[in-house]
Design a protein around this motif. Sequence first.
Motif, PDB file in Angstrom:
ATOM      1  N   ILE A  30      17.024  36.848  90.463  1.00  0.00           N
ATOM      2  CA  ILE A  30      17.776  35.592  90.546  1.00  0.00           C
ATOM      3  C   ILE A  30      18.902  35.570  89.516  1.00  0.00           C
ATOM      4  O   ILE A  30      20.040  35.190  89.824  1.00  0.00           O
ATOM      5  CB  ILE A  30      16.839  34.383  90.368  1.00  0.00           C
ATOM      6  CG1 ILE A  30      15.917  34.255  91.585  1.00  0.00           C
ATOM      7  CG2 ILE A  30      17.641  33.096  90.170  1.00  0.00           C
ATOM      8  CD1 ILE A  30      14.832  33.217  91.432  1.00  0.00           C
ATOM      9  N   GLU A  31      18.601  35.972  88.308  1.00  0.00           N
ATOM     10  CA  GLU A  31      19.620  35.972  87.258  1.00  0.00           C
ATOM     11  C   GLU A  31      20.777  36.900  87.623  1.00  0.00           C
ATOM     12  O   GLU A  31      21.956  36.536  87.500  1.00  0.00           O
ATOM     13  CB  GLU A  31      18.986  36.404  85.935  1.00  0.00           C
ATOM     14  CG  GLU A  31      19.960  36.487  84.764  1.00  0.00           C
ATOM     15  CD  GLU A  31      20.643  35.163  84.463  1.00  0.00           C
ATOM     16  OE1 GLU A  31      20.015  34.106  84.667  1.00  0.00           O
ATOM     17  OE2 GLU A  31      21.811  35.189  84.042  1.00  0.00           O
ATOM     18  N   ARG A  32      20.438  38.115  88.066  1.00  0.00           N
ATOM     19  CA  ARG A  32      21.496  39.070  88.419  1.00  0.00           C
ATOM     20  C   ARG A  32      22.291  38.577  89.619  1.00  0.00           C
ATOM     21  O   ARG A  32      23.508  38.738  89.692  1.00  0.00           O
ATOM     22  CB  ARG A  32      20.892  40.441  88.745  1.00  0.00           C
ATOM     23  CG  ARG A  32      20.393  41.193  87.538  1.00  0.00           C
ATOM     24  CD  ARG A  32      19.639  42.431  87.970  1.00  0.00           C
ATOM     25  NE  ARG A  32      19.115  43.166  86.842  1.00  0.00           N
ATOM     26  CZ  ARG A  32      17.940  43.786  86.853  1.00  0.00           C
ATOM     27  NH1 ARG A  32      17.183  43.773  87.933  1.00  0.00           N
ATOM     28  NH2 ARG A  32      17.535  44.456  85.794  1.00  0.00           N
ATOM     29  N   THR A  33      21.584  37.963  90.584  1.00  0.00           N
ATOM     30  CA  THR A  33      22.262  37.509  91.792  1.00  0.00           C
ATOM     31  C   THR A  33      23.234  36.391  91.471  1.00  0.00           C
ATOM     32  O   THR A  33      24.307  36.302  92.076  1.00  0.00           O
ATOM     33  CB  THR A  33      21.229  37.067  92.840  1.00  0.00           C
ATOM     34  OG1 THR A  33      20.399  38.182  93.160  1.00  0.00           O
ATOM     35  CG2 THR A  33      21.894  36.572  94.108  1.00  0.00           C
ATOM     36  N   ARG A  34      22.873  35.523  90.549  1.00  0.00           N
ATOM     37  CA  ARG A  34      23.803  34.455  90.155  1.00  0.00           C
ATOM     38  C   ARG A  34      25.073  35.057  89.551  1.00  0.00           C
ATOM     39  O   ARG A  34      26.184  34.583  89.823  1.00  0.00           O
ATOM     40  CB  ARG A  34      23.133  33.495  89.180  1.00  0.00           C
ATOM     41  CG  ARG A  34      22.103  32.626  89.858  1.00  0.00           C
ATOM     42  CD  ARG A  34      21.631  31.490  89.007  1.00  0.00           C
ATOM     43  NE  ARG A  34      20.744  30.624  89.796  1.00  0.00           N
ATOM     44  CZ  ARG A  34      19.557  30.220  89.381  1.00  0.00           C
ATOM     45  NH1 ARG A  34      19.105  30.586  88.208  1.00  0.00           N
ATOM     46  NH2 ARG A  34      18.831  29.436  90.149  1.00  0.00           N
ATOM     47  N   GLN A  35      24.935  36.098  88.762  1.00  0.00           N
ATOM     48  CA  GLN A  35      26.110  36.778  88.210  1.00  0.00           C
ATOM     49  C   GLN A  35      26.907  37.445  89.329  1.00  0.00           C
ATOM     50  O   GLN A  35      28.146  37.387  89.362  1.00  0.00           O
ATOM     51  CB  GLN A  35      25.667  37.820  87.175  1.00  0.00           C
ATOM     52  CG  GLN A  35      25.030  37.218  85.939  1.00  0.00           C
ATOM     53  CD  GLN A  35      24.428  38.267  85.023  1.00  0.00           C
ATOM     54  OE1 GLN A  35      24.529  39.468  85.258  1.00  0.00           O
ATOM     55  NE2 GLN A  35      23.782  37.821  83.959  1.00  0.00           N
ATOM     56  N   ASP A  36      26.199  38.069  90.257  1.00  0.00           N
ATOM     57  CA  ASP A  36      26.889  38.715  91.377  1.00  0.00           C
ATOM     58  C   ASP A  36      27.597  37.677  92.245  1.00  0.00           C
ATOM     59  O   ASP A  36      28.639  37.966  92.832  1.00  0.00           O
ATOM     60  CB  ASP A  36      25.888  39.512  92.228  1.00  0.00           C
ATOM     61  CG  ASP A  36      25.436  40.787  91.554  1.00  0.00           C
ATOM     62  OD1 ASP A  36      24.445  41.381  92.016  1.00  0.00           O
ATOM     63  OD2 ASP A  36      26.068  41.190  90.551  1.00  0.00           O
ATOM     64  N   GLY A  37      27.007  36.481  92.355  1.00  0.00           N
ATOM     65  CA  GLY A  37      27.636  35.426  93.140  1.00  0.00           C
ATOM     66  C   GLY A  37      28.990  35.043  92.575  1.00  0.00           C
ATOM     67  O   GLY A  37      29.957  34.825  93.315  1.00  0.00           O
ATOM     68  N   ASP A  38      29.066  34.966  91.257  1.00  0.00           N
ATOM     69  CA  ASP A  38      30.351  34.680  90.613  1.00  0.00           C
ATOM     70  C   ASP A  38      31.357  35.785  90.940  1.00  0.00           C
ATOM     71  O   ASP A  38      32.516  35.515  91.288  1.00  0.00           O
ATOM     72  CB  ASP A  38      30.178  34.589  89.088  1.00  0.00           C
ATOM     73  CG  ASP A  38      29.355  33.386  88.662  1.00  0.00           C
ATOM     74  OD1 ASP A  38      28.822  33.400  87.540  1.00  0.00           O
ATOM     75  OD2 ASP A  38      29.238  32.437  89.466  1.00  0.00           O
ATOM     76  N   ALA A  39      30.902  37.012  90.812  1.00  0.00           N
ATOM     77  CA  ALA A  39      31.781  38.161  91.078  1.00  0.00           C
ATOM     78  C   ALA A  39      32.204  38.205  92.536  1.00  0.00           C
ATOM     79  O   ALA A  39      33.343  38.545  92.862  1.00  0.00           O
ATOM     80  CB  ALA A  39      31.070  39.457  90.695  1.00  0.00           C
ATOM     81  N   LEU A  40      31.290  37.855  93.420  1.00  0.00           N
ATOM     82  CA  LEU A  40      31.597  37.874  94.854  1.00  0.00           C
ATOM     83  C   LEU A  40      32.681  36.861  95.193  1.00  0.00           C
ATOM     84  O   LEU A  40      33.628  37.161  95.931  1.00  0.00           O
ATOM     85  CB  LEU A  40      30.314  37.609  95.653  1.00  0.00           C
ATOM     86  CG  LEU A  40      30.384  37.731  97.171  1.00  0.00           C
ATOM     87  CD1 LEU A  40      29.051  38.243  97.705  1.00  0.00           C
ATOM     88  CD2 LEU A  40      30.686  36.386  97.817  1.00  0.00           C
ATOM     89  N   GLU A  41      32.542  35.670  94.644  1.00  0.00           N
ATOM     90  CA  GLU A  41      33.535  34.627  94.925  1.00  0.00           C
ATOM     91  C   GLU A  41      34.908  35.028  94.394  1.00  0.00           C
ATOM     92  O   GLU A  41      35.925  34.894  95.081  1.00  0.00           O
ATOM     93  CB  GLU A  41      33.085  33.311  94.298  1.00  0.00           C
ATOM     94  CG  GLU A  41      34.007  32.141  94.602  1.00  0.00           C
ATOM     95  CD  GLU A  41      33.430  30.822  94.118  1.00  0.00           C
ATOM     96  OE1 GLU A  41      32.723  30.819  93.089  1.00  0.00           O
ATOM     97  OE2 GLU A  41      33.685  29.802  94.767  1.00  0.00           O
TER      98      GLU A  41
END
Lengths: 89, 126
Positions: free
Chosen positions: A14-25
């Motif tokens: 979850i923590e990594r995915t939240r960071q990836d979500g920022d990068a994805l956007e």
Amino acid sequence: MSVDPLGALRARFIERTRQDGDALETAFRSGDDAVVEHLAHNLAGAAGVFGFGDLGDAARAIDDAYAAGERPSSEAVTDLRQRILDLQA
Amino acid sequence: MNEIALLHVDDEDDIREVAAYALELDAAIQLTSVASGGAALEQLEAGYRPDAILLDVMMPGLDGPGTLERLRTISGLESTPVVFMTARVQADERQRYLNLGAVGVITKPFDPLSLASELRSLLAAR
């Protein structure tokens, strides 16, 4: 009380995915499709392992678009981004 | 149950971690995990000889098929069974990976509780 053996791994996901979500956007807004595709592809493969099947399906829709040679819609990316923000253990 | 020295190659931290948890449920699997095709080749060129290799398809830089092609040139690895792992499940892509010489393909997401048995089944069927 049962112990979830994947609990700690899920929390890290979850923590990594939240960071990836920022990068994805950021990548989608700047037109960096390679980054968006890579992040969506990884999420399509991992989310279901941790029990987040709907998130994985949303990511897979974006990955499938790229696999078909198309750019995903902004709506699909926004939907994925929101699902990431809604993630909870 | 037969002991297996297994090399797992995947660029994604979450997948390596959960696969390690899943595969180590099988006490007879001795697991080595690396994060890239390049790191895998380094280990193999240094002499590591696993009994089988679990190889992610999409990785930045050297991808799974490219890693497979390179490792086949290393003495002693010409016929080491390789199982690909991928999140893209189209039938034609699966067949492509088999045509490249993989003995099987495991799709992501996988069930952590059955990953080890699924891998053993693929290795036993070849």
